[in-house]
Design an enzyme around this catalytic site. Sequence first.
Site, PDB file in Angstrom:
ATOM      1  N   CYS A 398       5.434   5.714   4.459  1.00  0.00           N
ATOM      2  CA  CYS A 398       6.318   6.146   5.553  1.00  0.00           C
ATOM      3  C   CYS A 398       7.769   5.820   5.216  1.00  0.00           C
ATOM      4  O   CYS A 398       8.391   6.518   4.421  1.00  0.00           O
ATOM      5  CB  CYS A 398       5.847   5.524   6.869  1.00  0.00           C
ATOM      6  SG  CYS A 398       6.378   6.461   8.304  1.00  0.00           S
ATOM      7  N   HIS A 525       0.507   7.008   7.221  1.00  0.00           N
ATOM      8  CA  HIS A 525       0.096   5.616   6.963  1.00  0.00           C
ATOM      9  C   HIS A 525      -1.370   5.587   6.527  1.00  0.00           C
ATOM     10  O   HIS A 525      -2.262   5.496   7.374  1.00  0.00           O
ATOM     11  CB  HIS A 525       0.227   4.782   8.239  1.00  0.00           C
ATOM     12  CG  HIS A 525       1.630   4.521   8.645  1.00  0.00           C
ATOM     13  ND1 HIS A 525       2.295   3.355   8.336  1.00  0.00           N
ATOM     14  CD2 HIS A 525       2.513   5.275   9.335  1.00  0.00           C
ATOM     15  CE1 HIS A 525       3.513   3.403   8.820  1.00  0.00           C
ATOM     16  NE2 HIS A 525       3.681   4.550   9.433  1.00  0.00           N
ATOM     17  N   GLU A 527      -3.064   3.299   5.291  1.00  0.00           N
ATOM     18  CA  GLU A 527      -3.736   2.007   5.469  1.00  0.00           C
ATOM     19  C   GLU A 527      -4.678   1.984   6.673  1.00  0.00           C
ATOM     20  O   GLU A 527      -5.649   1.229   6.699  1.00  0.00           O
ATOM     21  CB  GLU A 527      -2.712   0.868   5.601  1.00  0.00           C
ATOM     22  CG  GLU A 527      -1.813   0.869   6.835  1.00  0.00           C
ATOM     23  CD  GLU A 527      -0.523   1.658   6.634  1.00  0.00           C
ATOM     24  OE1 GLU A 527      -0.489   2.539   5.745  1.00  0.00           O
ATOM     25  OE2 GLU A 527       0.455   1.400   7.371  1.00  0.00           O
TER      26      GLU A 527
HETATM   27  N1  GLN Z   1      11.712   4.603  10.647  1.00  0.00           N
HETATM   28  C1  GLN Z   1      11.124   5.686   9.956  1.00  0.00           C
HETATM   29  C2  GLN Z   1      10.852   6.867  10.870  1.00  0.00           C
HETATM   30  O1  GLN Z   1      10.854   6.750  12.058  1.00  0.00           O
HETATM   31  C3  GLN Z   1       9.836   5.264   9.284  1.00  0.00           C
HETATM   32  C4  GLN Z   1       8.743   4.949  10.257  1.00  0.00           C
HETATM   33  C5  GLN Z   1       7.600   4.211   9.641  1.00  0.00           C
HETATM   34  O2  GLN Z   1       7.704   3.688   8.541  1.00  0.00           O
HETATM   35  N2  GLN Z   1       6.497   4.114  10.356  1.00  0.00           N
HETATM   36  O3  GLN Z   1      10.624   7.957  10.404  1.00  0.00           O
END
Ligand code: GLN
EC number: 6.3.4.2
Length: 551
Positions: A398, A525, A527
């Site tokens: 992300c 994500h 994970e």
């Molecule tokens: N802050 C970034 C976004 O909102 C990444 C978010 C995250 O890593 N979950 O896109």
Amino acid sequence: MRYVVVTGGVLSGLGKGVTASSIGVLLKSAGLRVTSIKIDPYLNIDAGTMSPFEHGEVFVLDDGGEVDLDLGNYERFLDIALMRDNNITTGKVYAAVVERERRGDYLGKTVQVIPHITNEIQEWIEKVAQVPSDGNNGVPDACIIELGGTVGDIESAPFVEALRQFQFRVGRENICFVHVSLVPVMGPVGEQKTKPTQHTVKELRGLGIIPDILVCRSAKPLQEETRTKLAAFCHVPEEAIVSAHDVSNIYRVPMMLEEQGVSGVLSELFGFELPSKRPLLDDWKAMADRVDNLEGEVHIATVGKYTGLSDSYLSVIKALQHSSYEVGRKLVIDWIESADLDDQTSATDPEAYAAAWELLRGADGVLVPGGFGIRGIEGKIKAAEYARTNNIPYLGVCLGLQVATIEFCRNVLGMEGANSTEFDADTPHPAVVFMPEISKTHMGGTMRLGTKPTPFLVDDCKMRRLYGGADHVDERHRHRYEVNPELIEQIESAGLKYVGKDETGQRCEIMELEGHPYYVGTQYHPEFKSRPGRPSPPFLGLLMAACGQEI
Ligand code: GLN
């Protein structure tokens, strides 16, 4: 439907979640289909707006529910997929009751905690327990309900009362109350003290709940006289007093309960047959043995901003662990506070700066997990640059994909000052931008959330191989920003490819750098869907590459 209600006493953090999910494993091993519900007595609607500093990681479900990290434990232990309604909070219950009141559903009545809140809780539990969660259609046979906090807390009182009433609603033979308590040790001979447990059981009974099983957390196994004493003072039969002592790894917990006869107690209470063969338990034993017999180390530098608190990255740690079992090495996570890698730190705190860089340089692989807010961003960009230019395996999750993209724009494409508009609204080169459909005024539940399909756009690449050649992946999201669609062509022509995009073909989801042993990122994500025995492919790839294995 059989219900197992797990409450806790004395103090929080006793491993109630692990105990509850391990009981789930025992029921599953007996052929029952098991689901679970976590109750969090706080007023937030969900965990989405809570700081990982205070509350640990925000776990994301398929339907986009942002929930307590214990739901992750249940998904991993029981290999199920839950929905947002499997996490009940005071906020959700009250919001539902207040909405009904405004609609006029209770017209003429005074709306009260008892019966309106307590009824709402019971109806909620009964409804959610019916929802299939193991990937096959069909109603579960058992539902594990974990009540967060400790019994006696003011905020959990309505839930305890609802659960007390619930035993009459579903029948005493269909509910099992498990209370998890602490047995501390005092003095030079290490006497096991039972008084805290006596008190918490007394409190629970005063609230109308008599525990059927008492699980006692302690460093060493419960001594026989401790067990006898607890049985006498707590009104629980001796065979239902279970020692939950420290074990070498968490995969031993179901076996530990099994060896003390918990499956027998449950089968007697609920009236089901225990099959003579339970292969699931053999799998758990094999996994536990494997974890204890890993050889050699693999160091993964994890660059984040909550590095002092491992709960903030729980699923990331689990995904790394699952992958390390697969490559057969002991995982060492070298936590690096990202701000320490920043050039500025070399002036303000040269020691921290030197230590952080030494850890990074000593690592076999680098992981930049998800995150929000500007603090530590420059350090993460440095970590991405270091991994890219030194051929060190890198996985960006992300935010980790976003910083790798920013780094690439700055240092390969020469876009000075390239940034995400999250961190620099006036950047001359917005490499990462706010997604058009996201709300700027409401924080709760307004991100791009939950499972979305990501088709692969190339026939062959490392990530696709890791996903077994699949034509698409279904992974969970939680973000507000994305790689700037206007820059994709330019970035890709310099070698950083987005090999997976969303179904519109616009939104970058999977990144892979050409000519590097393993430099990948995902906007989702991965994970959250990792399992012991079935590690998340991008994490497995990181560990394989870090061990020098070909992908
Ligand atoms: N802050 C970034 C976004 O909102 C990444 C978010 C995250 O890593 N979950 O896109």
